[in-house]
Every structure is written in C-alpha cells, then in structure tokens.
Design a protein around this motif. Structure first.
Motif, PDB file in Angstrom:
ATOM      1  N   TYR A 161      -7.308  -0.781   1.603  1.00 22.24           N
ATOM      2  CA  TYR A 161      -6.747  -0.493   0.286  1.00 22.24           C
ATOM      3  C   TYR A 161      -7.553   0.559  -0.466  1.00 22.24           C
ATOM      4  O   TYR A 161      -6.983   1.422  -1.139  1.00 22.24           O
ATOM      5  CB  TYR A 161      -6.640  -1.793  -0.533  1.00 22.24           C
ATOM      6  CG  TYR A 161      -5.527  -2.699  -0.060  1.00 22.24           C
ATOM      7  CD1 TYR A 161      -4.219  -2.235   0.007  1.00 22.24           C
ATOM      8  CD2 TYR A 161      -5.771  -4.011   0.328  1.00 22.24           C
ATOM      9  CE1 TYR A 161      -3.187  -3.050   0.446  1.00 22.24           C
ATOM     10  CE2 TYR A 161      -4.752  -4.837   0.765  1.00 22.24           C
ATOM     11  CZ  TYR A 161      -3.462  -4.349   0.827  1.00 22.24           C
ATOM     12  OH  TYR A 161      -2.438  -5.160   1.268  1.00 22.24           O
ATOM     13  N   THR A 182       2.487   7.388  -1.714  1.00 20.46           N
ATOM     14  CA  THR A 182       1.669   7.519  -0.521  1.00 20.46           C
ATOM     15  C   THR A 182       2.329   8.435   0.505  1.00 20.46           C
ATOM     16  O   THR A 182       1.665   9.247   1.157  1.00 20.46           O
ATOM     17  CB  THR A 182       1.412   6.134   0.112  1.00 20.46           C
ATOM     18  OG1 THR A 182       1.034   5.218  -0.910  1.00 20.46           O
ATOM     19  CG2 THR A 182       0.309   6.205   1.145  1.00 20.46           C
ATOM     20  N   TRP A 199       0.814  -1.219   0.000  1.00 22.55           N
ATOM     21  CA  TRP A 199       0.000   0.000   0.000  1.00 22.55           C
ATOM     22  C   TRP A 199       0.846   1.266   0.000  1.00 22.55           C
ATOM     23  O   TRP A 199       0.391   2.326  -0.434  1.00 22.55           O
ATOM     24  CB  TRP A 199      -0.944   0.004   1.203  1.00 22.55           C
ATOM     25  CG  TRP A 199      -0.264   0.103   2.530  1.00 22.55           C
ATOM     26  CD1 TRP A 199       0.314  -0.905   3.231  1.00 22.55           C
ATOM     27  CD2 TRP A 199      -0.096   1.283   3.325  1.00 22.55           C
ATOM     28  NE1 TRP A 199       0.841  -0.430   4.417  1.00 22.55           N
ATOM     29  CE2 TRP A 199       0.601   0.902   4.500  1.00 22.55           C
ATOM     30  CE3 TRP A 199      -0.481   2.615   3.168  1.00 22.55           C
ATOM     31  CZ2 TRP A 199       0.937   1.807   5.499  1.00 22.55           C
ATOM     32  CZ3 TRP A 199      -0.146   3.527   4.166  1.00 22.55           C
ATOM     33  CH2 TRP A 199       0.554   3.117   5.313  1.00 22.55           C
ATOM     34  N   THR A 247       0.659   2.097  -4.542  1.00 22.93           N
ATOM     35  CA  THR A 247      -0.559   2.876  -4.752  1.00 22.93           C
ATOM     36  C   THR A 247      -0.431   3.836  -5.931  1.00 22.93           C
ATOM     37  O   THR A 247      -1.355   3.989  -6.736  1.00 22.93           O
ATOM     38  CB  THR A 247      -0.929   3.659  -3.476  1.00 22.93           C
ATOM     39  OG1 THR A 247      -1.066   2.739  -2.395  1.00 22.93           O
ATOM     40  CG2 THR A 247      -2.226   4.410  -3.656  1.00 22.93           C
ATOM     41  N   THR A 281      -6.648   3.882   1.010  1.00 21.92           N
ATOM     42  CA  THR A 281      -5.319   4.331   0.594  1.00 21.92           C
ATOM     43  C   THR A 281      -5.362   4.959  -0.794  1.00 21.92           C
ATOM     44  O   THR A 281      -4.760   6.019  -1.042  1.00 21.92           O
ATOM     45  CB  THR A 281      -4.326   3.157   0.603  1.00 21.92           C
ATOM     46  OG1 THR A 281      -4.284   2.579   1.909  1.00 21.92           O
ATOM     47  CG2 THR A 281      -2.936   3.616   0.224  1.00 21.92           C
TER      48      THR A 281
END
Length: 485
Positions: free
Chosen positions: A256, A279, A36, A40, A259
C-alpha cells in the motif's frame, strides 16, 4: 441446530494439501484486493502523499499488533475456523459465535464487494460493457451485461473452491505472482518517469484527512486472518503458520505504501483528484502509454480475484466450523463427498456474491462501510481472548510465543485491544469516518440475524478445551427433551 455431518462422519475431514507459499499467498492475496486501484487517488487527495503513507504505516502497525495475537493463537490452535476456536476455548460458545459471526460478516461483504468491483473494473477496459438496462439503484443504472460479468465470475470462483482447496491455492498463487509483477512495473515506472515534485503537497487535510485514510484500514488489511481459517488444510509446522500471519501484514503494508508513492509521483495532485481510476492513469502516465494503464487494470482484476478467492475460502471455513460446533444448521457443515470442501457453505456465499452485482455500483461503498465495524469487533475479541488465555492458561502449549515469557505478550494483547477500540470509534456518529445510513442498515440486518442464532446457543458452558464437546452434548440433550415432550 444439530450435530453437523463433519461431526458425525470420522473421515469427513479437510485435506492437508497447502504449503508455505499457498498459505502466504492466501493471506497476502486476500489483503491486496481492489482498494489499491480505485481508492489510492482519494487517499492522496484527502491526506497528501506523505499523509496517506503515514496513515498506511499506522494502519499496518495496528494490524501488525493484532496479527501478533493471531500468530500465537493460530500456532497454538491450528484448526479450521481461527477466531471461532480461539474464543470457544477462552470465552465460551456465545462469545465464540459473536466473534465468528462478526468476521464472517466482514468476509462476506468483501466477497460481495469484489463481485461488484469486477464489472466496474472491466468497464475501464470495455467501455461499451453496459447493455440491456434493468433498473436503477441509488441513482445508478444497472445493466444486465455489466452485472453478468460479476455473476458469472461468482459461479466460476465458487466452483473452483468446491473442486478443492489445492486447486484454489494454485489459482491464488498464479494470480498473486502476476500481481507482484504489476507492482514491480509500477516501481520501475516511478523511478523512470516519476517526479518527486508531483508528490506535493506532502500533507493536506490535517487530522481529518489522515483519519479519512486510516478508517479504511480494516477493509484493506482484512485477510491475514484467512491463514488461521485454513489451518487444518496447511501441511506446515504450527510455529511457521503463526509467523506467516505477521509476514502477510508486513507485505501488505509495503504494497500500500508503494502504491501511494508511485501513483503520486506520476501526476500532479490536481490531475490525480480528477482521474477516474487514479492508479491506472498513473501507470499510463509513467510509461506514456494507454496500454500500460490497461495492464494496471489487469493487475486490479488480479487483486479482485485473489481477495475474492481467499475470503470466500475463509468465510466458508468459518461457517463450516460454526456448524461443526452446532452454532449454525448442520447443512453448513456438510463436506463435498469427493473433494472434502465445505460445499454448502461455499454455495451459500456464492449465491450472495452472484446477486450483489445486480444492485449496482452504489453497493461498493455500502459493502465496505458495513463490513468494517464487524471486522474490528472480531479483532477486539481475539485480542481480549489472547490476554485471557495468557492469564488463565499460562502452561498452554504455544509453539510460537510472542512477547517472551514475561508480561510482554500481555502488553501486546492489551495494546491490540486499545488500538482496535480506537479504530472502531471512528465509525460512530460525529466521528471523522461516521457511517451513512445504508451501511448501518446492512450492518444491523446482519446482526439481527446473528442475534436470532446467538440466543439458540445454550448459556453457562465453561470455556476450555472441552467447550465444543460440551456444547454439542447440551444441544443433543435439548433435542432429546424436545422429542419427549
């Protein structure tokens, strides 16, 4: 192969010391690893914000259906090893070995992945981490100080697991709570500093973009099945244990999706595509602070540790169970005399994770890709055995029965098989997520070793409650015959 120490010694059993939260933290924490943090941005670039969200929801639904089959089987057979026991009862020793070997391979690749991911993430916090060059692997210069971060962590996490599952569970709970705090900060930052305009374009890349995100689902969601691996160490009702499997999948899906939405709201798509770790940069942008970006990286490290800890636990319990059944050498079934943890299996996996960082960052992608097909193979077999047991043993004690008393459960099992076969097909040549040669080489090496062990298992043993006993007896007779020659 021979009878394991666990089989010889009546009191050499695993300790029932984990509760509801411990089991849920193991399953959820295993799924929320490092992906993640670093993947992402790629998801958003490939499929757009809502395309990535749709792929995650689809993946969560697929894993949810598979999770339902696990939930019923885990409640019915709450014994360390999960898939190993399901397949032994429904399909016999050789199929049990194939499924167990598949999921063990998936677990070990992710444990090794986390050992490489840790120094990769730490370098974001400490840019001068790489000192004392060693060698190049696939164009990446490996440095001793960089590799030692992952190697030392491998020693520490392996040591914690050897010292007892309760200690591992406490460590897991602490890190998962920290991870959840980071998630809440992301959501808060998105509401305060995010913009819906940044989320555009909502869809991009068409079906190829969607499949490019969907194909990472086995890697992202593997871990809910750690709950069955720890079944002998959980002191809660079997029915509740099965439910936790599904709850863990739902929580991971929410994570998820959260995120993707929070990251895409922070910066325009072009900036996200150029970000090193999207992220973290998004967190910094939302709060206007580089410190917050570093805090997010700390959350990424927390995710690495939770996934690493859970999957090390799961892989070691699988190897312990296989050794207890005579499928692996008895050495893997030996428990620590004081802490009653599968110490030898833990050391074996720990050594592999210790070595992984010395192969550099290129190993990250290779490990993800090589383990994913094995994970899906295991899921297919569990879904198949779920249907088999529903038909062959309708009166089997099932504390948690999914789909009701009619054919609803069988439909769930068949659907899980179809969805997982479709997912597996995405890795084949010519498909959107076809694997490159290095992952196929790693995959092939694992299965060549597996084939050697597989054909040492006697054939013709009838599946059922006595399959493990029959297998051990057959192996005993084989050893006696060999001694008499």
């Amino acid at each position: 192969m021979q009878v394991s120490e666990a089989e010889k010694t009546p009191d050499a059993s695993l300790l029932k010391v984990l509760g509801n939260w411990d089991a849920l933290a193991l399953g959820f924490g295993a799924m929320i690893g490092f992906g993640w943090v670093v993947l992402t941005g790629g998801w958003i670039a490939s499929a757009g914000t809502m395309g990535a969200v749709l792929a995650m929801i689809t993946g969560g639904a697929i894993m949810g259906v598979v999770g339902l089959t696990y939930a019923e089987l885990t409640a019915a057979m709450p014994k360390a090893g999960g898939e190993h026991n399901f397949l032994l009862r429904g399909m016999g020793p050789r199929w049990s070995f194939i499924g167990s070997w598949a999921i063990t391979g998936g677990y070990i690749t992710i444990v090794a992945f986390e050992a490489v991911a840790l120094p990769r993430t730490a370098q974001y916090l400490f840019p001068n981490l790489s000192q004392i060059p060693l060698w190049e692997v696939a164009g990446y210069q490996v440095h001793l100080t960089w590799a030692l971060v992952g190697a030392v962590a491998a020693v520490v996490i392996t040591g914690i697991n050897i010292l007892g599952v309760k200690l591992a569970g406490v460590a897991q709970t602490f890190v998962v709570v920290f991870l959840l705090v980071i998630g809440l900060m992301l959501v808060f930052g998105s509401f305060v500093g995010g913009s819906a305009t940044n989320m555009e374009p909502f869809f991009t890349g068409g079906l190829n973009g969607y499949f490019a995100v969907l194909v990472v689902v086995p890697f992202l969601f593997v871990g809910f099945d750690v709950i069955p691996q720890s079944a002998e160490e959980v002191n809660i009702p079997a029915r509740q244990l099965g439910r936790l499997v599904v709850v863990a999948v739902i929580l991971a899906t929410i994570w998820y999706v959260m995120t993707v939405l929070t990251t895409s709201s922070a910066m325009p798509a072009g900036e996200i595509a150029q970000a090193d770790i999207a992220t973290a940069d998004a967190m910094g942008a939302l709060f206007g602070s580089d410190v917050m970006a570093k805090i997010l990286i700390a959350g990424g490290i927390a995710g690495i540790l939770t996934s690493w800890n859970s999957l090390l636990l799961g892989a070691s319990r699988l190897m312990f169970s296989m050794a207890r059944s005579g499928m692996l050498p008895a050495w893997f079934g030996k428990l620590h005399p004081k802490y009653r943890t599968p110490a030898n299996a833990l050391v074996f996996i720990g050594v592999l994770s210790f070595l992984a960082p010395f192969f550099g960052v290129s190993m990250l992608g290779w490990l993800v890709d090589s383990g994913a097909p094995s994970i899906v193979i295991a899921y297919i077999l569990v879904a198949v055995v779920f249907v088999i047991l529903r038909r062959r043993e309708p009166g089997m004690d099932r504390p948690l029965r999914v789909g009701g008393q009619g054919n609803g459960g069988i439909m769930i099992g068949v659907t899980a098989v179809i969805l997982c076969v479709a997912l597996l097909s995405l890795y084949l040549p010519g498909m959107p997520a076809a694997l490159t040669p290095p992952p196929w080489i790693l995959f092939g090496l694992w299965w060549v070793l597996g084939a050697v062990l597989l054909f040492r298992i006697p054939s013709g043993i009838t599946p059922g409650e006595d399959a493990e006993h029959d297998l051990l007896e057959r192996l005993r007779q084989r050893r006696e015959s060999a001694r008499n020659i």
